[in-house]
Design an enzyme around this catalytic site. Sequence first.
Site, short mmCIF file in Angstrom:
data_model
loop_
_atom_site.label_atom_id
_atom_site.label_comp_id
_atom_site.label_asym_id
_atom_site.label_seq_id
_atom_site.Cartn_x
_atom_site.Cartn_y
_atom_site.Cartn_z
CB CYS A 103 -0.95 0.10 1.19
SG CYS A 103 -2.07 -1.28 1.34
NE ARG A 108 4.59 1.51 0.00
CZ ARG A 108 5.55 1.00 0.74
NH1 ARG A 108 6.80 1.08 0.32
NH2 ARG A 108 5.30 0.41 1.87
CE LYS A 111 12.59 -10.86 -11.40
NZ LYS A 111 13.42 -10.77 -10.24
CD GLU A 117 15.99 -13.10 -9.73
OE1 GLU A 117 15.48 -13.67 -8.76
OE2 GLU A 117 15.69 -11.94 -10.07
CG HIS A 153 16.85 -36.96 -8.04
ND1 HIS A 153 17.17 -38.24 -7.65
CD2 HIS A 153 18.02 -36.38 -8.41
CE1 HIS A 153 18.47 -38.42 -7.76
NE2 HIS A 153 19.01 -37.30 -8.22
CG ASN A 161 1.48 0.24 4.24
OD1 ASN A 161 1.24 -0.92 3.95
ND2 ASN A 161 2.70 0.75 4.21
N GLY A 162 -0.81 -1.78 6.24
CA GLY A 162 -0.44 -2.73 7.29
C GLY A 162 -1.61 -3.64 7.63
CE LYS A 182 11.17 -2.85 -6.41
NZ LYS A 182 11.68 -3.98 -7.21
CD1 TRP A 218 -0.30 -6.13 -3.30
CD2 TRP A 218 -0.60 -6.81 -1.20
NE1 TRP A 218 -0.03 -7.48 -3.26
CE2 TRP A 218 -0.20 -7.93 -1.98
CE3 TRP A 218 -0.84 -7.02 0.15
CZ2 TRP A 218 -0.04 -9.20 -1.46
CZ3 TRP A 218 -0.67 -8.30 0.68
CH2 TRP A 218 -0.27 -9.36 -0.13
CD GLU A 229 8.90 -11.19 -10.01
OE1 GLU A 229 8.35 -10.79 -8.98
OE2 GLU A 229 10.13 -11.16 -10.16
C1 F6R Z 1 11.04 -10.44 -7.20
C2 F6R Z 1 11.00 -9.48 -6.12
C3 F6R Z 1 10.74 -9.98 -4.75
C4 F6R Z 1 11.68 -9.29 -3.75
C5 F6R Z 1 11.32 -9.70 -2.32
C6 F6R Z 1 12.28 -9.13 -1.31
O1 F6R Z 1 11.30 -9.81 -8.43
O2 F6R Z 1 11.17 -8.32 -6.32
O3 F6R Z 1 10.86 -11.37 -4.68
O4 F6R Z 1 12.99 -9.65 -4.05
O5 F6R Z 1 10.02 -9.27 -2.04
O6 F6R Z 1 12.26 -7.75 -1.33
P1 F6R Z 1 13.41 -6.89 -0.70
O7 F6R Z 1 14.65 -7.19 -1.46
O8 F6R Z 1 12.96 -5.47 -0.87
O9 F6R Z 1 13.55 -7.29 0.73
#
Ligand code: F6R
Length: 611
Positions: A2, A27, A488, A484, A507, A99-100, A606, A73, A491
């Site tokens: 949020c 956010r 990517k 990774e 396996h 937010n929370g 984010k 969010w 998501e």
């Molecule tokens: C994936 C992504 C998330 C963050 C995760 C941790 O692209 O962005 O998986 O890596 O939420 O976030 P931080 O690094 O801000 O603690």
Amino acid sequence: MCGIVGYTGPRQAYPIILKGLKRLEYRGYDSTGIALLNSGLKIFKKKGKVTDLESTLLGQELHGNIGIGHTRWATHGEPNDVNAHPHRSASGKLAMIHNGIIENFLQLKKDLEKNGYSFKSETDTEVLLNFIEEIRIKNKCNLEEAVRVALNRVVGAYVILLIDEDDPETIIAARKGSPLVIGIGKNEHFLGSDASPMLEYTREVVYVNDYELVIVKPNELILKNLENETITPFVQKLDIELAAIEKNGYDYFMLKEIHEQPKTIYDCLRGRLDAENGTITMAGVELNIEQLKNAPRLIIVACGTSWHAGLIAEYIFEELCRIPVEVEYASEFRYRNPVINRGDVIIAISQSGETADTLVAIEKAKEKGAFIFGVVNVVGSSIARASHAGAYTHAGPEIGVASTKAFTAQLAVLTMVALKIAKEKNTISDERFHQLLQELNEIPAKVSKILEYTEKIEALAKNLKNAQNFLYLGRGYNFPVALEGALKLKEISYIHAEGYPAAEMKHGPIALVDNSLPVVFVATKDENIEKVMSNMHEIKARKGKVISIITENDNLTASICDEFLSVPPSDEIVAPMLSVVPLQLLAYYIGIEKGCDVDKPRNLAKSVTVE
Ligand code: F6R
């Protein structure tokens, strides 16, 4: 999670709040809402993104010099117009954004219902708001006092912003567990989840701490703790440029951030790495070198992409420093009773510096006596402040929800930290040390080279966009890169993808292989390459499609693949900073081909400030 914005001052609040919400949309973007005070309290809110609200408000008179705005969010209650913030209190006089999560909201709701309150939304926010209002009425106190009493009784995390129809200059705010920044202008104040909504107007900011209450009017800023003691605000100067938070001609922040990597990795190395003279300068490491080099164990805690950086760091630290390393999901680590011994060092990795699980994990480890070293991107963030020492990644604001440039900067920092400790511990030869400094130094130019050839990746994305599933495989340093790459893709394109160690494929996951399954190998040249080539043959024998990231001119590996993308040769320790780049681009272009909003993938946010 949020985004929140507030303004009080001589300007019209609506355009400031609207622009601020667009910047904070990373956010959360399930719904948007704004409350303005202008001879009465007006609330406008709608399910969807900020532009959805903006278009419904086009042509309306939206006056008011004070207002609050929210981009949501969803936690409690599905995303719809009713659950969108701001919420209005039962009397109609108060509006609040949050937010929370208020964990004891059900009990509070029951108590309020007994007292005759009814609720329009399913949110915990509306409950907290009416709880505050009830206290104000019952205790016959002012709003500030009611907020303080209420917050002393709620369990959970919050940033709240409140306005009151009867006090048309004041915003009351409070924080616990989520970020809140105050911008100080001339006869005006701004509030935001980060500083981006206020960048045009002021460079002077105050980062609010947990359990602090803020009362702002155009000409007044009062900061208090929940015991009603006044605190002197610590005013800091912002050094972010406006350009850093704009798209600068790119269609999406994600693409801009992928392309920024030569610069962000360079910025991260700059002033620290001197390959010519064979030195690394990092104050956070130097000042704590005894602690770091004598650590019996390193425990890396992180989430998501940062956790993948942690896995690569595990290989680097063990190889170079000969220190045992454990890599933990912060969300698991915090809920068990981990053994932390004297001298253990926790490395917390976080782009945002606000991830709730990572923050709590380090607080818990601190209680058990661990030393915390933070590798964080956002300067002044909660994790940076909660760490005993650390190193910033200096990647600049990362706005695309999928993390890209923060990941490569994390790897650059972690490699330098490991090299520095290894040098101090004498676990690395001079020759290898100098070679790796040189390798690190060359990374920005090598990333630039990869970015020159995006057409091939775009074409590949067109061919692959209809696949239902992907498998990503790699060995050694390339295994976390495979994880990774898979993250990517899922998501931002919503295609199911799994990452696996290439050998582990036999396996279980090999059962998935048929002619419809693209298998992406991270197969840069290292001592494992022949084994990886065998794994490719195993996939081909089952009619799977092999797409690989290989080292330039590795014709032998290329000859097995249906498709390949190449990266310049490098040492295996630094190779992940190269091999991840084509995977970021592949995910990006597949997302674009599928018509996805790659900067704001569904259901994601984010900064994950809820647990
Ligand atoms: C994936 C992504 C998330 C963050 C995760 C941790 O692209 O962005 O998986 O890596 O939420 O976030 P931080 O690094 O801000 O603690």
